[in-house]
Design a protein around this motif. Sequence first.
Motif, short mmCIF file in Angstrom:
data_model
loop_
_atom_site.label_atom_id
_atom_site.label_comp_id
_atom_site.label_asym_id
_atom_site.label_seq_id
_atom_site.Cartn_x
_atom_site.Cartn_y
_atom_site.Cartn_z
N LEU A 194 0.83 -1.21 0.00
CA LEU A 194 0.00 0.00 0.00
C LEU A 194 0.86 1.26 0.00
CD1 LEU A 194 -2.77 -1.09 2.54
CD2 LEU A 194 -2.84 -1.14 0.03
N LEU A 195 1.90 1.26 0.80
CA LEU A 195 2.79 2.41 0.86
C LEU A 195 3.55 2.56 -0.46
CD1 LEU A 195 4.10 4.68 2.43
CD2 LEU A 195 5.61 3.00 3.47
N PHE A 196 4.02 1.46 -1.00
CA PHE A 196 4.74 1.50 -2.28
C PHE A 196 3.84 2.09 -3.37
CE2 PHE A 196 6.44 -0.30 -6.21
CZ PHE A 196 7.78 0.04 -6.09
N HIS A 197 2.59 1.65 -3.41
CA HIS A 197 1.66 2.14 -4.43
C HIS A 197 1.23 3.58 -4.17
CE1 HIS A 197 0.83 -2.30 -5.28
NE2 HIS A 197 1.59 -1.81 -6.23
N GLU A 198 1.42 4.05 -2.95
CA GLU A 198 1.18 5.47 -2.67
C GLU A 198 2.19 6.33 -3.44
OE1 GLU A 198 1.65 8.26 1.24
OE2 GLU A 198 0.64 6.32 1.50
N TYR A 199 3.42 5.85 -3.54
CA TYR A 199 4.44 6.57 -4.29
C TYR A 199 4.34 6.30 -5.79
CZ TYR A 199 6.82 8.10 -0.09
OH TYR A 199 7.13 8.72 1.10
N PHE A 200 3.95 5.10 -6.15
CA PHE A 200 3.83 4.72 -7.56
C PHE A 200 2.42 4.16 -7.79
CE2 PHE A 200 8.29 4.27 -6.38
CZ PHE A 200 8.87 5.12 -7.28
N PRO A 201 1.42 5.04 -7.90
CA PRO A 201 0.02 4.61 -7.92
C PRO A 201 -0.36 3.74 -9.11
CG PRO A 201 0.19 6.98 -8.27
CD PRO A 201 1.55 6.49 -7.91
N LYS A 202 0.39 3.75 -10.18
CA LYS A 202 0.04 2.91 -11.32
C LYS A 202 0.40 1.45 -11.08
CE LYS A 202 0.71 6.77 -14.44
NZ LYS A 202 1.58 7.36 -15.44
N GLY A 203 1.10 1.17 -10.00
CA GLY A 203 1.42 -0.21 -9.65
C GLY A 203 2.70 -0.71 -10.28
N LYS A 204 3.07 -0.19 -11.44
CA LYS A 204 4.30 -0.62 -12.09
C LYS A 204 5.13 0.61 -12.38
CE LYS A 204 2.56 -4.79 -14.19
NZ LYS A 204 2.39 -5.57 -15.41
N ARG A 205 6.42 0.45 -12.29
CA ARG A 205 7.31 1.57 -12.55
C ARG A 205 7.97 1.39 -13.90
NH1 ARG A 205 11.21 2.17 -7.52
NH2 ARG A 205 11.78 0.12 -8.22
#
Length: 115
Positions: A61-72
Amino acid sequence: MIDEALAVRGIHPGAHEWHTALLVDGHVAGVWVNSVEEAELELTVWWGTRCHWVTADPQCLLFHEYFPKGKRSAAEADRRFPLAPPRTLRDRFASAESLLDGIWPPTASATSVAR
């Protein structure tokens, strides 16, 4: 080296889960490991910089807060974020002193011995 550093500190492996970290250079990164301490060590070694904070993030959840599209994408992976005080909800953070202090980076004498 990481396993040895954890053993010296009496940190025993637990279940693998995702951990998200903000590095002191502003990158946000993550890793599947057994503990916050192991995450700090691994990310510090891989990225060559200390962690500003590290926290267990089992559902990303925290990771997707920074990268909301889910993939970088490659460009997003190099994105840097401003350092800020962690929020109250993020209650497990790396200490100001790195777990690698004293062993990283390798000294010149240790490098020459290894060769």
